[in-house]
Design a protein around this motif. Structure first.
Motif, PDB file in Angstrom:
ATOM      1  N   TYR A   1       0.836  -1.213   0.000  1.00  0.00           N
ATOM      2  CA  TYR A   1       0.000   0.000   0.000  1.00  0.00           C
ATOM      3  C   TYR A   1       0.866   1.257   0.000  1.00  0.00           C
ATOM      4  N   GLN A   2       2.040   1.179   0.616  1.00  0.00           N
ATOM      5  CA  GLN A   2       2.933   2.337   0.705  1.00  0.00           C
ATOM      6  C   GLN A   2       3.775   2.553  -0.550  1.00  0.00           C
TER       7      GLN A   2
ATOM      8  N   LYS B   1       4.746   3.789  -4.044  1.00  0.00           N
ATOM      9  CA  LYS B   1       4.291   4.985  -4.761  1.00  0.00           C
ATOM     10  C   LYS B   1       3.241   4.630  -5.820  1.00  0.00           C
ATOM     11  N   GLY B   2       2.108   5.311  -5.759  1.00  0.00           N
ATOM     12  CA  GLY B   2       1.039   5.136  -6.734  1.00  0.00           C
ATOM     13  C   GLY B   2      -0.035   4.134  -6.347  1.00  0.00           C
TER      14      GLY B   2
ATOM     15  N   LYS C   1      -1.611   3.609  -3.248  1.00  0.00           N
ATOM     16  CA  LYS C   1      -2.646   4.214  -2.415  1.00  0.00           C
ATOM     17  C   LYS C   1      -3.645   5.018  -3.257  1.00  0.00           C
ATOM     18  N   GLU C   2      -3.126   5.682  -4.276  1.00  0.00           N
ATOM     19  CA  GLU C   2      -3.964   6.548  -5.110  1.00  0.00           C
ATOM     20  C   GLU C   2      -4.991   5.777  -5.947  1.00  0.00           C
ATOM     21  N   VAL C   3      -4.746   4.512  -6.196  1.00  0.00           N
ATOM     22  CA  VAL C   3      -5.700   3.730  -6.996  1.00  0.00           C
ATOM     23  C   VAL C   3      -6.525   2.763  -6.148  1.00  0.00           C
ATOM     24  N   CYS C   4      -6.371   2.834  -4.840  1.00  0.00           N
ATOM     25  CA  CYS C   4      -7.112   1.955  -3.924  1.00  0.00           C
ATOM     26  C   CYS C   4      -8.251   2.733  -3.272  1.00  0.00           C
ATOM     27  N   ASP C   5      -9.349   2.842  -3.958  1.00  0.00           N
ATOM     28  CA  ASP C   5     -10.507   3.595  -3.475  1.00  0.00           C
ATOM     29  C   ASP C   5     -11.518   2.615  -2.874  1.00  0.00           C
TER      30      ASP C   5
END
Length: 144
Positions: free
Chosen positions: A97-98, A100-101, A103-107
């Motif tokens: 999850y940490q 880069k990139g 977290k931004e796609v895990c909605d």
């Protein structure tokens, strides 16, 4: 390993949820539970599936694990384990999850709306609040 994970975990949750007999469900949940326990042990020793480097099979597994506690456990009756309570898999998910990139796609809100909306009757549905899995993923990792 990749095919085993796919069949036992990624497809395993669907086998639990789509089982139409008790025998089918019992077989599916047993295989899923055993696989989660095994993978938990593997990542506790290695960090990732094949060692210390993130690979494509890790990303595929993460997608399933990310959804597990909040969706699959409830919707697909995959309720013998919580990723949040499996130390190896929780730290594994935190590490990915940490990246880069990621977290931004895990909605999670959008994912939950999609899954629970798929079973809506007459367009009406409730999205369960769920636990604190996302909060756990952003907590600082404790190194031993």
């Amino acid at each position: 390993t990749d095919q085993w994970i796919y069949n036992s975990i990624s497809i395993g949750v669907y086998r639990c949820g789509l089982a139409t007999t008790q025998v089918q469900y019992d077989e599916a949940i047993e295989e899923l539970t055993s696989a989660l326990d095994e993978i938990n042990s593997i990542v506790q020793k290695r960090g990732f599936l094949t060692g210390s480097r993130l690979t494509e099979p890790d990303v595929r597994l993460f997608v399933t694990l990310f959804r597990f506690d909040e969706i699959y456990r409830v919707l697909f009756r995959s309720n013998t384990r919580l990723i949040a309570n499996m130390p190896g898999l929780l730290e594994y998910c935190k590490d990915i999850y940490q990246v880069k990139g990621v977290k931004e796609v895990c909605d999670m809100a959008a994912i939950k709306k999609q899954y629970y909306g798929a079973i809506a009757q007459q367009g009406k549905f409730v999205v369960p609040r769920g636990g604190q899995f996302l909060k756990l993923l952003v907590e600082t990792r404790t190194c031993v």
